[in-house]
Design a protein around this motif. Structure first.
Motif, PDB file in Angstrom:
ATOM      1  N   PHE A  28      34.012  35.150  35.070  1.00 32.35           N
ATOM      2  CA  PHE A  28      34.521  36.520  35.175  1.00 32.35           C
ATOM      3  C   PHE A  28      33.834  37.377  34.123  1.00 32.35           C
ATOM      4  O   PHE A  28      33.849  37.048  32.941  1.00 32.35           O
ATOM      5  CB  PHE A  28      36.041  36.556  34.945  1.00 32.35           C
ATOM      6  CG  PHE A  28      36.841  35.961  36.078  1.00 32.35           C
ATOM      7  CD1 PHE A  28      36.980  34.586  36.181  1.00 32.35           C
ATOM      8  CD2 PHE A  28      37.440  36.778  37.019  1.00 32.35           C
ATOM      9  CE1 PHE A  28      37.718  34.029  37.226  1.00 32.35           C
ATOM     10  CE2 PHE A  28      38.178  36.231  38.071  1.00 32.35           C
ATOM     11  CZ  PHE A  28      38.315  34.861  38.175  1.00 32.35           C
ATOM     12  N   CYS A  29      33.246  38.469  34.556  1.00 28.16           N
ATOM     13  CA  CYS A  29      32.571  39.405  33.659  1.00 28.16           C
ATOM     14  C   CYS A  29      33.470  40.616  33.446  1.00 28.16           C
ATOM     15  O   CYS A  29      33.819  41.300  34.401  1.00 28.16           O
ATOM     16  CB  CYS A  29      31.250  39.852  34.282  1.00 28.16           C
ATOM     17  SG  CYS A  29      30.071  38.503  34.383  1.00 28.16           S
ATOM     18  N   LEU A  30      33.852  40.862  32.190  1.00 27.58           N
ATOM     19  CA  LEU A  30      34.772  41.969  31.898  1.00 27.58           C
ATOM     20  C   LEU A  30      34.026  43.091  31.201  1.00 27.58           C
ATOM     21  O   LEU A  30      33.465  42.888  30.127  1.00 27.58           O
ATOM     22  CB  LEU A  30      35.891  41.509  30.966  1.00 27.58           C
ATOM     23  CG  LEU A  30      36.810  40.383  31.407  1.00 27.58           C
ATOM     24  CD1 LEU A  30      37.959  40.252  30.421  1.00 27.58           C
ATOM     25  CD2 LEU A  30      37.356  40.669  32.781  1.00 27.58           C
ATOM     26  N   ASN A  31      34.044  44.240  31.814  1.00 28.10           N
ATOM     27  CA  ASN A  31      33.370  45.382  31.202  1.00 28.10           C
ATOM     28  C   ASN A  31      34.260  46.613  31.200  1.00 28.10           C
ATOM     29  O   ASN A  31      35.195  46.721  31.996  1.00 28.10           O
ATOM     30  CB  ASN A  31      32.038  45.628  31.909  1.00 28.10           C
ATOM     31  CG  ASN A  31      31.010  44.553  31.563  1.00 28.10           C
ATOM     32  OD1 ASN A  31      30.514  44.496  30.443  1.00 28.10           O
ATOM     33  ND2 ASN A  31      30.730  43.664  32.505  1.00 28.10           N
ATOM     34  N   GLY A  32      33.936  47.512  30.297  1.00 29.72           N
ATOM     35  CA  GLY A  32      34.737  48.717  30.095  1.00 29.72           C
ATOM     36  C   GLY A  32      34.739  49.019  28.607  1.00 29.72           C
ATOM     37  O   GLY A  32      34.528  48.128  27.785  1.00 29.72           O
TER      38      GLY A  32
END
Ligand code: ADP
Ligand code: MG
Length: 142
Positions: A28-32
């Motif tokens: 899972f790639c989490l961006n923000g």
């Protein structure tokens, strides 16, 4: 899939649901932006895997491993990474291509070494909807 949340608990619950459904080998790639809720999401996700240990952003290490749940969880936060070679040093391939689940905060900074197949989770604010509003987009890539 897009979900809207209005308080941290809802982001936590959404993460928990995804954690409950996570499969071995998923990344899972989490961006923000900073403070958008990536770690809150991760804390829910860990709970969904059955991990009861407290989960925080790994500040002094790039990755923190949690073994107490249904699957091993590798929680990466690569915000402070200087160079992708630091990922080699910690043996990231065993995590990305192993039987556990990876969650990578700020994965955009290590784009060139990400597996082809990932689940992208992008969280953004919309201040017109209020300070605690978040829009969470989940997309399969590859
Ligand atoms: P990040 O890991 O993206 O830098 P954190 O998860 O550490 O961000 O922090 C998110 C902050 O925003 C927390 O203080 C949390 O309480 C707050 N917050 C307010 N509304 C929400 C929401 N809807 N979802 C997630 N966090 C929220
Ligand atoms: Mg964080």
């Amino acid at each position: 899939m897009t979900v809207e949340t209005w308080k941290p608990e809802e982001t936590y619950e959404f993460g928990k649901k995804l954690g409950e459904g996570a499969a071995p080998g998923q990344v899972f790639c989490l961006n923000g932006d900073l403070g958008v809720g990536k770690t809150v999401f991760t804390q829910g996700f860990a709970a969904g895997l059955g991990i009861s240990e407290p989960v925080n952003s790994p500040t002094f290490t790039i990755v923190q491993q949690y073994d107490g749940g249904r699957l091993p969880l590798y929680h990466f936060d690569v915000y402070r990474i200087g160079d992708v070679s630091e990922m080699d040093e910690i043996g990231y391939e065993d995590c990305f291509f192993g039987q556990g689940v990876c969650l990578i905060e700020w994965s955009g900074l290590i784009e060139e070494i990400l597996p082809e197949r990932v689940t992208e989770v992008t969280i953004e604010k919309d201040l017109e909807k209020g300070f605690d509003f978040r829009r969470i987009r989940v997309e399969e890539r590859g």
